[in-house]
Design an enzyme around this catalytic site. Structure first.
Site, PDB file in Angstrom:
ATOM      1  N   CYS A 118      40.038  17.498   2.293  1.00 34.78           N
ATOM      2  CA  CYS A 118      41.447  17.856   2.362  1.00 34.78           C
ATOM      3  C   CYS A 118      42.167  17.386   1.324  1.00 34.78           C
ATOM      4  O   CYS A 118      41.830  15.959   0.545  1.00 34.78           O
ATOM      5  CB  CYS A 118      42.232  17.321   3.857  1.00 34.78           C
ATOM      6  SG  CYS A 118      41.402  18.046   5.090  1.00 34.78           S
ATOM      7  N   ARG A 149      38.424  19.679  -2.562  1.00 33.87           N
ATOM      8  CA  ARG A 149      38.307  18.723  -1.407  1.00 33.87           C
ATOM      9  C   ARG A 149      38.410  19.700  -0.153  1.00 33.87           C
ATOM     10  O   ARG A 149      38.074  19.254   0.875  1.00 33.87           O
ATOM     11  CB  ARG A 149      39.402  18.078  -1.493  1.00 33.87           C
ATOM     12  CG  ARG A 149      39.598  17.125  -2.652  1.00 33.87           C
ATOM     13  CD  ARG A 149      40.814  16.205  -2.715  1.00 33.87           C
ATOM     14  NE  ARG A 149      40.837  15.150  -1.358  1.00 33.87           N
ATOM     15  CZ  ARG A 149      39.961  14.136  -1.757  1.00 33.87           C
ATOM     16  NH1 ARG A 149      39.451  13.594  -3.020  1.00 33.87           N
ATOM     17  NH2 ARG A 149      39.932  13.447  -0.844  1.00 33.87           N
ATOM     18  N   TRP A 186      39.961  21.054   4.738  1.00 32.12           N
ATOM     19  CA  TRP A 186      38.890  21.298   5.132  1.00 32.12           C
ATOM     20  C   TRP A 186      38.538  21.112   6.557  1.00 32.12           C
ATOM     21  O   TRP A 186      38.909  19.778   6.995  1.00 32.12           O
ATOM     22  CB  TRP A 186      37.571  20.326   4.339  1.00 32.12           C
ATOM     23  CG  TRP A 186      36.469  20.695   4.516  1.00 32.12           C
ATOM     24  CD1 TRP A 186      35.521  21.564   3.684  1.00 32.12           C
ATOM     25  CD2 TRP A 186      35.470  20.183   5.433  1.00 32.12           C
ATOM     26  NE1 TRP A 186      34.244  21.689   4.472  1.00 32.12           N
ATOM     27  CE2 TRP A 186      34.272  20.652   5.554  1.00 32.12           C
ATOM     28  CE3 TRP A 186      35.495  19.041   6.645  1.00 32.12           C
ATOM     29  CZ2 TRP A 186      33.116  20.363   6.304  1.00 32.12           C
ATOM     30  CZ3 TRP A 186      34.467  18.618   7.466  1.00 32.12           C
ATOM     31  CH2 TRP A 186      33.159  19.266   7.142  1.00 32.12           C
ATOM     32  N   ASN A 204      45.090  13.731   5.275  1.00 32.73           N
ATOM     33  CA  ASN A 204      43.734  13.636   4.985  1.00 32.73           C
ATOM     34  C   ASN A 204      42.908  12.569   5.514  1.00 32.73           C
ATOM     35  O   ASN A 204      43.218  11.361   5.421  1.00 32.73           O
ATOM     36  CB  ASN A 204      43.368  13.527   3.454  1.00 32.73           C
ATOM     37  CG  ASN A 204      42.075  13.217   3.021  1.00 32.73           C
ATOM     38  OD1 ASN A 204      41.241  13.824   3.729  1.00 32.73           O
ATOM     39  ND2 ASN A 204      41.913  12.687   1.887  1.00 32.73           N
ATOM     40  N   GLY A 205      42.098  12.980   6.639  1.00 31.92           N
ATOM     41  CA  GLY A 205      41.433  11.887   7.357  1.00 31.92           C
ATOM     42  C   GLY A 205      41.113  12.216   8.815  1.00 31.92           C
ATOM     43  O   GLY A 205      41.173  13.535   9.064  1.00 31.92           O
ATOM     44  N   GLU A 225      16.607  18.358  -5.633  1.00 36.88           N
ATOM     45  CA  GLU A 225      17.893  18.668  -6.403  1.00 36.88           C
ATOM     46  C   GLU A 225      18.104  20.118  -6.412  1.00 36.88           C
ATOM     47  O   GLU A 225      19.109  20.972  -6.414  1.00 36.88           O
ATOM     48  CB  GLU A 225      18.189  17.791  -7.393  1.00 36.88           C
ATOM     49  CG  GLU A 225      19.658  18.109  -8.082  1.00 36.88           C
ATOM     50  CD  GLU A 225      20.745  17.745  -7.288  1.00 36.88           C
ATOM     51  OE1 GLU A 225      20.702  17.428  -6.197  1.00 36.88           O
ATOM     52  OE2 GLU A 225      21.858  18.317  -7.856  1.00 36.88           O
ATOM     53  N   LYS A 249      21.030  22.657  -4.758  1.00 38.50           N
ATOM     54  CA  LYS A 249      21.705  23.461  -5.456  1.00 38.50           C
ATOM     55  C   LYS A 249      21.788  25.007  -5.428  1.00 38.50           C
ATOM     56  O   LYS A 249      22.782  25.552  -5.044  1.00 38.50           O
ATOM     57  CB  LYS A 249      21.373  23.408  -7.084  1.00 38.50           C
ATOM     58  CG  LYS A 249      21.622  22.074  -7.994  1.00 38.50           C
ATOM     59  CD  LYS A 249      23.330  21.842  -8.004  1.00 38.50           C
ATOM     60  CE  LYS A 249      23.668  21.208  -6.931  1.00 38.50           C
ATOM     61  NZ  LYS A 249      23.842  19.556  -6.784  1.00 38.50           N
ATOM     62  N   GLU A 294      23.152  25.521  -1.635  1.00 38.95           N
ATOM     63  CA  GLU A 294      24.528  25.291  -1.539  1.00 38.95           C
ATOM     64  C   GLU A 294      25.582  26.482  -2.092  1.00 38.95           C
ATOM     65  O   GLU A 294      26.493  26.805  -1.701  1.00 38.95           O
ATOM     66  CB  GLU A 294      25.006  23.850  -1.819  1.00 38.95           C
ATOM     67  CG  GLU A 294      24.879  23.489  -3.262  1.00 38.95           C
ATOM     68  CD  GLU A 294      25.196  21.961  -3.139  1.00 38.95           C
ATOM     69  OE1 GLU A 294      26.005  21.376  -2.665  1.00 38.95           O
ATOM     70  OE2 GLU A 294      24.952  21.422  -4.375  1.00 38.95           O
ATOM     71  N   HIS A 317       0.401  20.929   3.611  1.00 39.81           N
ATOM     72  CA  HIS A 317       0.653  20.415   4.797  1.00 39.81           C
ATOM     73  C   HIS A 317       1.610  21.369   5.769  1.00 39.81           C
ATOM     74  O   HIS A 317       2.165  20.928   6.606  1.00 39.81           O
ATOM     75  CB  HIS A 317       0.708  18.881   4.751  1.00 39.81           C
ATOM     76  CG  HIS A 317      -0.194  17.997   4.314  1.00 39.81           C
ATOM     77  ND1 HIS A 317      -1.341  17.878   4.983  1.00 39.81           N
ATOM     78  CD2 HIS A 317      -0.102  17.326   3.073  1.00 39.81           C
ATOM     79  CE1 HIS A 317      -2.163  17.182   4.167  1.00 39.81           C
ATOM     80  NE2 HIS A 317      -1.298  16.673   3.027  1.00 39.81           N
ATOM     81  N   LYS A 372      33.909  18.796  -1.924  1.00 40.55           N
ATOM     82  CA  LYS A 372      33.093  17.765  -2.733  1.00 40.55           C
ATOM     83  C   LYS A 372      33.269  16.391  -2.561  1.00 40.55           C
ATOM     84  O   LYS A 372      32.479  15.666  -2.457  1.00 40.55           O
ATOM     85  CB  LYS A 372      33.791  18.154  -4.214  1.00 40.55           C
ATOM     86  CG  LYS A 372      33.237  17.243  -5.382  1.00 40.55           C
ATOM     87  CD  LYS A 372      33.362  18.151  -6.511  1.00 40.55           C
ATOM     88  CE  LYS A 372      32.650  17.343  -7.378  1.00 40.55           C
ATOM     89  NZ  LYS A 372      31.120  17.764  -7.419  1.00 40.55           N
TER      90      LYS A 372
HETATM   91  C1  G6P Z   1      29.026  16.370  -0.939  1.00 37.51           C
HETATM   92  C2  G6P Z   1      29.328  17.220  -2.199  1.00 37.51           C
HETATM   93  C3  G6P Z   1      27.730  16.772  -2.917  1.00 37.51           C
HETATM   94  C4  G6P Z   1      28.005  15.212  -3.072  1.00 37.51           C
HETATM   95  C5  G6P Z   1      27.668  14.612  -1.680  1.00 37.51           C
HETATM   96  C6  G6P Z   1      27.842  13.132  -1.923  1.00 37.51           C
HETATM   97  O1  G6P Z   1      28.265  16.951  -0.025  1.00 37.51           O
HETATM   98  O2  G6P Z   1      29.280  18.837  -2.001  1.00 37.51           O
HETATM   99  O3  G6P Z   1      27.967  17.332  -4.238  1.00 37.51           O
HETATM  100  O4  G6P Z   1      26.439  14.984  -3.647  1.00 37.51           O
HETATM  101  O5  G6P Z   1      28.895  15.123  -0.992  1.00 37.51           O
HETATM  102  O6  G6P Z   1      29.060  12.889  -2.633  1.00 37.51           O
HETATM  103  P1  G6P Z   1      29.374  11.761  -3.511  1.00 37.51           P
HETATM  104  O7  G6P Z   1      30.809  11.761  -4.103  1.00 37.51           O
HETATM  105  O8  G6P Z   1      29.392  10.404  -2.557  1.00 37.51           O
HETATM  106  O9  G6P Z   1      28.407  11.607  -4.759  1.00 37.51           O
END
Ligand code: G6P
Length: 612
Positions: free
Chosen positions: A2, A27, A74, A100-101, A485, A489, A492, A508, A607
Site C-alpha cells: 500500500c 506498492r 494491496w 498502510n499496514g 532467480e 523472474k 512472477e 531425482h 514490491k
Molecule cells: C517482494 C518483491 C520481490 C522482493 C521481495 C523481498 O516479493 O516483489 O522483488 O525480492 O519482496 O523484498 P526486499 O525489499 O526485502 O528485497
C-alpha cells in the site's frame, strides 16, 4: 505494501496526490482513492483498480482543495473492490483515514465499537481504526491529534496513517509504527508519503518519521511528538534522489530500463569502494565490524524473494573465500522457529526496500538474542538500515519494476565485496588473488554492457517459447541460485510456471517432466562443474527437451547440443552470477511482454511487502 500520499499547502492537492500515487503503485495496485476538503466538505473518491482508473472518474473542476490524502492498495483485509478501497470515512463522516499496514487487534476493537452502534461499510482493519479514533474523540472531546495518540496506545500491529478531519480543515495528523512514512518539508507546504518519490519533485528536505511518532501539520506548521506527547526535534535530511531516476527515460517499461541500467548501477555500487590500481577495497559502513565478521563462527543470512537468492550466492562466495559457514534463511521461517542464535553471531539481512516485514521481524528476533546485525539495503533511510548495527547500501538507485533486477546484481556486488574484504582480513587471500579480484570487479560493468548487446538474441528465443506452459531452470554451484532467480523472474511477470533446481537434482524428480514441450534453461558457464552440466544437458536432450543454454564466450561444445545459446563474457567464477543472471532477466521480460502481461505491475504482487 500500500502506498500513501498526503498534501497540505498552497498547490492543488488532487493532481499532486494522483501523481504521487502513480509513483507508489509498485506498492500495490488493487484499488486507489483520494479524500479532499472540497466545496461540500470532506469528500472521498475511490475505486477498484489502478490509479489511472480512479483518475478517469475524477472531474477536476469539482475537486479544488489544498489539502488531501490518497492511497493505492494491496489488499490484506477484504477483497479488492470499491468498498474496501481507502480512504475510509469514520461513521459520522467527520474523519477520513489512509493506512498502510495491518491492525492485528482490529477484531476486538470492532466488536466493541459495534456494540456502541458503529456501522461498518468495509471489511478492512483501517475502517476500524478510523472509527476507534472517532470514538476516542467523542468520549474525551479531544483533538484529532490527541485521539490518534491515544489510539496508538491501544492498537497492535503496523501502520503508517494520515487522518483528515472535517472540523479541523487545515490539519493533517500522521503516525507511524512499523510501516514507512516520509514527510516532505517545503516552503509553506508539507507532504507525507510511503517513500520520497512523490515528494522530490517539490522538495528534497525530508524527515523519516520514527516508530511511535506522530506528526501534525496545523496552520502550516509541523510538529512531531512521541506517543507520550513529548515534542521531538526531527532530523531534516536532504535526499539526493533525481527525478529522472524514477521516470522511464524512454524505455517501454521500468523493468527494461532497470535491466539496462545495470552497468551503471553496479559501477555506482563499486564507486569509492574498489580501486584495483591502488589495491583498495573499502566498505565504509562495515569497517568497524570487519573484525567481528572475520572472527565469527558463522553468518546467518535472512531475506525474502530475490534478496534471498542473493543470499544464496553470498553463501557460496563467503564459504569459498572467507571460509566462514553461512546459513541462508527465509526471514519468514526464521522468525517463527526458535533459531539458535548466540551472542556475537553475525546476522546479515538483505532487502531491496528495507521495509520487508518478515525481514524486519527476523532482525528484531536475532537482535534480542545478542547477534550483530548487518544490513544490505537499497532504499536509503528505510526501516532496516535504521535498526541494524551497521551495513552497506547497494546504491542501485530506485527500483520501480516489481520484479527485482538491478537490485539483485547490486546486492550480489556488495556481498562479493564483503566476502573478499573478510577473506583478506582473515588472511585467506593472497595479495595477487586479491588484486586479481579487484581488477575483475572493475571490469564487470563493461561485461554486463556486453551481455546486454545480446538482448535481440534473447528476444528471438523468447518468441519461440512465449507460449510454453512450464520452464525448468538448472545450474550448479553459484549458478544454482541464478537458476532460482531466473525461474522466479519468469513466473512472477509472465505467469508461466517455472522451477529452478540444482542441475544434479534433476534426476531425482524434474526429469520426469521433460518431453519435447519442456524448455530447460541451463546456466552452463565454464566453471568447475562444467563437465557435469554438459552431461545434464545431454540427459535432457535424450528426452527431447528443448535446451536454452547460457554459456561462456567461446564455448564450442554446448552449442553443438543445445537448441539455443546465449554467450556471456569470461570472468572469475565467483563473479559469474553478475553476468549469467542478465540473459534470464531479459528472457522473462520479453516473454512477459509478448504474452501481453503488465511487466511492471504483475498481478497480485507488490514490491514492498509490509505484511507477514
Ligand atoms: C517482494 C518483491 C520481490 C522482493 C521481495 C523481498 O516479493 O516483489 O522483488 O525480492 O519482496 O523484498 P526486499 O525489499 O526485502 O528485497
Amino acid at each position: 505494501m500500500c502506498g500513501i500520499v498526503a498534501y497540505v499547502g498552497y498547490r492543488e492537492a488532487c493532481p499532486l496526490i494522483i501523481k504521487g500515487l502513480k509513483r507508489l503503485e509498485y506498492r500495490g495496485y488493487d484499488s486507489a482513492g483520494i479524500a479532499l476538503m472540497a466545496a461540500d466538505g470532506l469528500t472521498v473518491y475511490k475505486k477498484k483498480g489502478k490509479v489511472a482508473d480512479l483518475e478517469a472518474t475524477l472531474e477536476a473542476d469539482t475537486l479544488s482543495s489544498h489539502i488531501g490524502i490518497g492511497h493505492t492498495r494491496w489488499a490484506t483485509h477484504g477483497e479488492p473492490n470499491d468498498r474496501n478501497a481507502h480512504p475510509h470515512y469514520s461513521h459520522s463522516r467527520q474523519l477520513a483515514i489512509i493506512h498502510n499496514g495491518i491492525i492485528e487487534n482490529y477484531g476486538a476493537i470492532k466488536q466493541n465499537l459495534q456494540q456502541k452502534g458503529y456501522v461498518f461499510h468495509s471489511d478492512t482493519d483501517s475502517e476500524v481504526l478510523v472509527n476507534f479514533i472517532e470514538d476516542i474523540r467523542k468520549e474525551t472531546f479531544c483533538s484529532v491529534e490527541e485521539a490518534v495518540r491515544l489510539a496508538m496506545q491501544e492498537v497492535v500491529g503496523a501502520y503508517a496513517i494520515v487522518v483528515m478531519s472535517q472540523d479541523e480543515p487545515g490539519t493533517l495528523v500522521a503516525a507511524r509504527k512499523g510501516s514507512p512514512l516520509v514527510i516532505g518539508v517545503g516552503e509553506k507546504e508539507h507532504f507525507f508519503a510511503s517513500d520520497a518519490t512523490p515528494i522530490i519533485e517539490y522538495t528534497n528536505e525530508v524527515i523519516y518519521l520514527d516508530d511511535y511518532q506522530i506528526a501534525v501539520v496545523r496552520d502550516g506548521d509541523l510538529i512531531v511528538k512521541n506517543i507520550e506527547n513529548v515534542e521531538q526535534s526531527p532530523y531534516i535530511q536532504h535526499v539526493e534522489l533525481e527525478l529522472e531516476a524514477i521516470e522511464k527515460g524512454g524505455f517501454e517499461h521500468f523493468m527494461l530500463k532497470e535491466i539496462f541500467e545495470q552497468p551503471r548501477s553496479v559501477k555506482d555500487c563499486f564507486r569509492g569502494r574498489v580501486n584495483a590500481d591502488e589495491g583498495h577495497l573499502v566498505l565504509g559502513g562495515l569497517r568497524e565490524y570487519l573484525d567481528d565478521i572475520a572472527k565469527s563462527e558463522r553468518i546467518v543470512i535472512v531475506a525474502c524473494g530475490t534478496s534471498w537468492h542473493a543470499g544464496l550466492v553470498a553463501e557460496y562466495i563467503f564459504e569459498e573465500l572467507a571460509r566462514i559457514p553461512v546459513e541462508v534463511e527465509y526471514a519468514s521461517e526464521f522468525r517463527y522457529r526458535n533459531p539458535i542464535i548466540k551472542e556475537g553471531d553475525v546476522v546479515l539481512a538483505i532487502s531491496q526496500s528495507g521495509e520487508t516485514m518478515d525481514t524486519l521481524a527476523a532482525i528484531e528476533l536475532a537482535k534480542s538474542r545478542g547477534a550483530i546485525i548487518l544490513g544490505i539495503c537499497n532504499v536509503v533511510g528505510s526501516s532496516i538500515p535504521r535498526i541494524t548495527h551497521a551495513g552497506a547500501y547497494t546504491h542501485a538507485g530506485p527500483e520501480i519494476g516489481v520484479a527485482s533486477t538491478k537490485a539483485f546484481t547490486a546486492q550480489v556486488s556488495v556481498l562479493t565485496l564483503m566476502a573478499i574484504a573478510v577473506a583478506r582480513k582473515k588472511g585467506n587471500l593472497h595479495e595477487d588473488t586479491f588484486r586479481r579480484f579487484l581488477f575483475e570487479l572493475e571490469r564487470i560493468p563493461d561485461k554486463i554492457e556486453k551481455v546486454l548487446k545480446n538482448a535481440d538474441k534473447v528476444k528471438e528465443i523468447s518468441e519461440l517459447f512465449k507460449d510454453a506452459r512450464n520452464f525448468i531452470y538448472l545450474g550448479r554451484g553459484l549458478n544454482f541460485p541464478v537458476a532460482l532467480e531466473g525461474a522466479l523472474k519468469l513466473k512472477e511477470i509472465s505467469y508461466i510456471h517455472a522451477e529452478g533446481y540444482p542441475a544434479a537434482e534433476m534426476k531425482h524428480g524434474p526429469i520426469a517432466l521433460i518431453d519435447e514441450d519442456m524448455p530447460v534453461v541451463f546456466i552452463a558457464t565454464r566453471d568447475q562443474s562444467y563437465e557435469k552440466v554438459v552431461s545434464n544437458i545431454q540427459e535432457v536432450k535424450a528426452r527431447k527437451g528443448k535446451v536454452i543454454a547460457v554459456v561462456t564466450e567461446g564455448d564450442k561444445l554446448i552449442p553443438t547440443m543445445a537448441d539455443h545459446v546465449v554467450e556471456i563474457p569470461v570472468t572469475h567464477e565467483v563473479l559469474m552470477p553478475l553476468l549469467s543472471v542478465i540473459p534470464l532477466q531479459l528472457l522473462s521480460y520479453y516473454i512477459a511482454v509478448m504474452r501481453g502481461c503488465n511487466v511492471d505491475q504483475p498481478r497480485n504482487l507488490a514490491k514492498s511487502v509490509t505484511v507477514e
